[in-house]
Enzyme design. Sequence first.
Site, PDB file in Angstrom:
ATOM      1  N   GLU A 254       0.834  -1.184   0.000  1.00  0.00           N
ATOM      2  CA  GLU A 254       0.000   0.000   0.000  1.00  0.00           C
ATOM      3  C   GLU A 254       0.878   1.247   0.000  1.00  0.00           C
ATOM      4  O   GLU A 254       1.754   1.382   0.822  1.00  0.00           O
ATOM      5  CB  GLU A 254      -0.882  -0.022   1.261  1.00  0.00           C
TER       6      GLU A 254
ATOM      7  N   LYS B 150       8.420  -1.521  -1.723  1.00  0.00           N
ATOM      8  CA  LYS B 150       7.715  -0.744  -0.702  1.00  0.00           C
ATOM      9  C   LYS B 150       8.717  -0.196   0.322  1.00  0.00           C
ATOM     10  O   LYS B 150       8.686   0.994   0.666  1.00  0.00           O
ATOM     11  CB  LYS B 150       6.682  -1.636  -0.016  1.00  0.00           C
TER      12      LYS B 150
ATOM     13  N   CYS C 266       5.156   4.026   9.155  1.00  0.00           N
ATOM     14  CA  CYS C 266       5.942   3.319   8.135  1.00  0.00           C
ATOM     15  C   CYS C 266       7.426   3.670   8.076  1.00  0.00           C
ATOM     16  O   CYS C 266       8.266   2.777   8.025  1.00  0.00           O
ATOM     17  CB  CYS C 266       5.343   3.569   6.753  1.00  0.00           C
TER      18      CYS C 266
HETATM   19  C1  UDX Z   1       4.244   7.069   4.094  1.00  0.00           C
HETATM   20  C2  UDX Z   1       4.422   7.018   2.569  1.00  0.00           C
HETATM   21  O1  UDX Z   1       4.366   8.342   2.027  1.00  0.00           O
HETATM   22  C3  UDX Z   1       3.347   6.141   1.954  1.00  0.00           C
HETATM   23  O2  UDX Z   1       3.552   6.029   0.551  1.00  0.00           O
HETATM   24  C4  UDX Z   1       3.411   4.763   2.597  1.00  0.00           C
HETATM   25  O3  UDX Z   1       2.401   3.929   2.091  1.00  0.00           O
HETATM   26  C5  UDX Z   1       3.273   4.881   4.101  1.00  0.00           C
HETATM   27  O4  UDX Z   1       4.257   5.764   4.627  1.00  0.00           O
HETATM   28  P1  UDX Z   1       2.649   8.386   5.770  1.00  0.00           P
HETATM   29  O5  UDX Z   1       3.489   7.803   6.850  1.00  0.00           O
HETATM   30  O6  UDX Z   1       1.183   8.308   5.892  1.00  0.00           O
HETATM   31  O7  UDX Z   1       3.014   7.705   4.374  1.00  0.00           O
HETATM   32  O8  UDX Z   1       2.990   9.938   5.640  1.00  0.00           O
HETATM   33  P2  UDX Z   1       4.010  10.844   4.784  1.00  0.00           P
HETATM   34  O9  UDX Z   1       3.224  11.893   4.107  1.00  0.00           O
HETATM   35  O10 UDX Z   1       4.914  10.062   3.947  1.00  0.00           O
HETATM   36  O11 UDX Z   1       4.822  11.583   5.957  1.00  0.00           O
HETATM   37  C6  UDX Z   1       5.679  10.873   6.843  1.00  0.00           C
HETATM   38  C7  UDX Z   1       6.331  11.825   7.821  1.00  0.00           C
HETATM   39  O12 UDX Z   1       7.288  12.662   7.178  1.00  0.00           O
HETATM   40  C8  UDX Z   1       5.341  12.769   8.499  1.00  0.00           C
HETATM   41  O13 UDX Z   1       5.658  12.891   9.860  1.00  0.00           O
HETATM   42  C9  UDX Z   1       5.551  14.081   7.771  1.00  0.00           C
HETATM   43  O14 UDX Z   1       5.198  15.181   8.555  1.00  0.00           O
HETATM   44  C10 UDX Z   1       7.032  14.008   7.486  1.00  0.00           C
HETATM   45  N1  UDX Z   1       7.444  14.834   6.324  1.00  0.00           N
HETATM   46  C11 UDX Z   1       6.983  14.532   5.082  1.00  0.00           C
HETATM   47  C12 UDX Z   1       8.303  15.905   6.516  1.00  0.00           C
HETATM   48  O15 UDX Z   1       8.724  16.190   7.635  1.00  0.00           O
HETATM   49  N2  UDX Z   1       8.678  16.643   5.434  1.00  0.00           N
HETATM   50  C13 UDX Z   1       8.240  16.368   4.170  1.00  0.00           C
HETATM   51  O16 UDX Z   1       8.641  17.098   3.242  1.00  0.00           O
HETATM   52  C14 UDX Z   1       7.363  15.282   3.991  1.00  0.00           C
END
Ligand code: UDX
Length: 464
Positions: A162, A222, A278
Amino acid sequence: MKIKNICCIGAGYVGGPTMAVIAQKCPEINVTVVDINEKRIAAWNDNDVDNIPIYEPGLSKIVAEARGRNLFFSTDVDAAIDKADMIFISVNTPTKTYGIGKGMAADLKFIELCARQIARVSTSDKIVIEKSTLPVRTAETLKNILDNTGNGVNYQILSNPEFLAEGTAVDDLMNPDRVLIGGDIETEKGKEAVQALVDVYAHWVPNERILTTNVWSSELSKLTANAFLAQRVSSINAMSELCEKTGADVNEVAKAVGMDSRIGSKFLKSSVGFGGSCFQKDILNLVYIAKSFGLHEVADYWEQVILMNDHQKRRFAANIVKTLFNTVSGKKIAILGWAFKKDTNDTRESAAIYVADYLLNEQAEIVVYDPKVKSEQIYTDLDYLNSRAEKENRTHVTIVGNPYEAAKDSHAIALLTEWDEFNELDWKKIYDDMLKPAFLFDGRRLLERKTKEKIGFEFYAIGN
Ligand code: UDX
Ligand code: ADP
């Protein structure tokens, strides 16, 4: 092969939204989501769709449309398994907290339990799909259990990782960059199973976006995608510290770097550290796998992404203590935002937990406001760290229902989740109600410095 009944084991952040979208897009398929957690299933079935257990923009509308038509939530796991042609496994796979691989390897006990249950119950052929994030080669474990304990039933194991991100899950599911399906494409039966799943997604995903690979490539892709994304965040966060020392601004640096089309602009937003279920887990998995193959340089390379992230959270908290004249003992500090990012009520690995823990160790009094996270979750998160007695967490952490109450009489505010509403607050009122000097620490680069300084705040922002 036409799929008529789908069962999904695990009604969490992955299983819930994914199945809701499949049910909405494939009205002729019956989709049953099962979970052993009765409270969670009851919430999914709540008459008021706004009470479903997972907050995702747009999700309640889809559930309202499909629930009771071809989308069902139930605790009767056996019945749903028996009826299904296709079973998704989306149970949680937390990092192990005991034994070999403690703190690094994924705990597969829930996956194994599912496999044993499927083997025990099934009386007809099944396609079993791993949907949870798993270490490479888990499909093999699944196959082993199913083939050796089953009732002579034929199982095809697919990997269908996913890629949805929380907060944008519905949109990610509706318009995915790609759907990845790994299967045993060397055999006829394997090919048929892969095609059956391709046909499900083809209801709404264009064919060129559905990729089929062998199982191992799918599983590893993944982990690799998440490791690359997390690495970008750690890279820009490493630069944020250098920016603070040199007078550069990390937002300007990120913009300049991101305009290089080879690099691109996404995942360059500096923050108090990445969280979520994740990133850390998947990288730790990668590190563990690399180590177990004796690839120590590979393991160290990826581990550094985590170490950088831990450092970012710690240095943010340490800076608060240093700025507040080297002590926060007995001082009220308001935390705005507890979720690991905006638009979700998920708090797993959220930077806020670690920042709060650090400040509590320095004897601060913490007050938390988050628009979507429940109080009991905040206490559970802190208790889980085991840093102090649970009673202490309840004495020194207060959870309130609005940001003004959180900020009242506080010495400092730490903004830790980038909820849009924090930009709309009456910051003048907040300032007036705080002790002076009033410190504001922006861990998300959400707020505009100029206007806050004009009000009178002592303002600190990551990378600036
Ligand atoms: C992630 C992956 O993006 C997704 O494809 C996978 O299926 C699951 O893991 P998610 O954990 O829901 O998704 O959130 P994501 O938007 O990737 O953000 C992860 C963390 O990184 C968050 O704490 C976010 O705040 C942080 N982040 C993200 C940053 O600090 N800076 C950024 O530029 C992007
Ligand atoms: P994710 O983010 O991976 O979806 P969650 O923790 O949100 O993780 O959801 C996983 C769900 O799986 C939980 O609701 C949990 O109760 C459920 N679960 C775990 N093991 C089993 C099992 N053996 N049978 C049914 N449900 C299970």
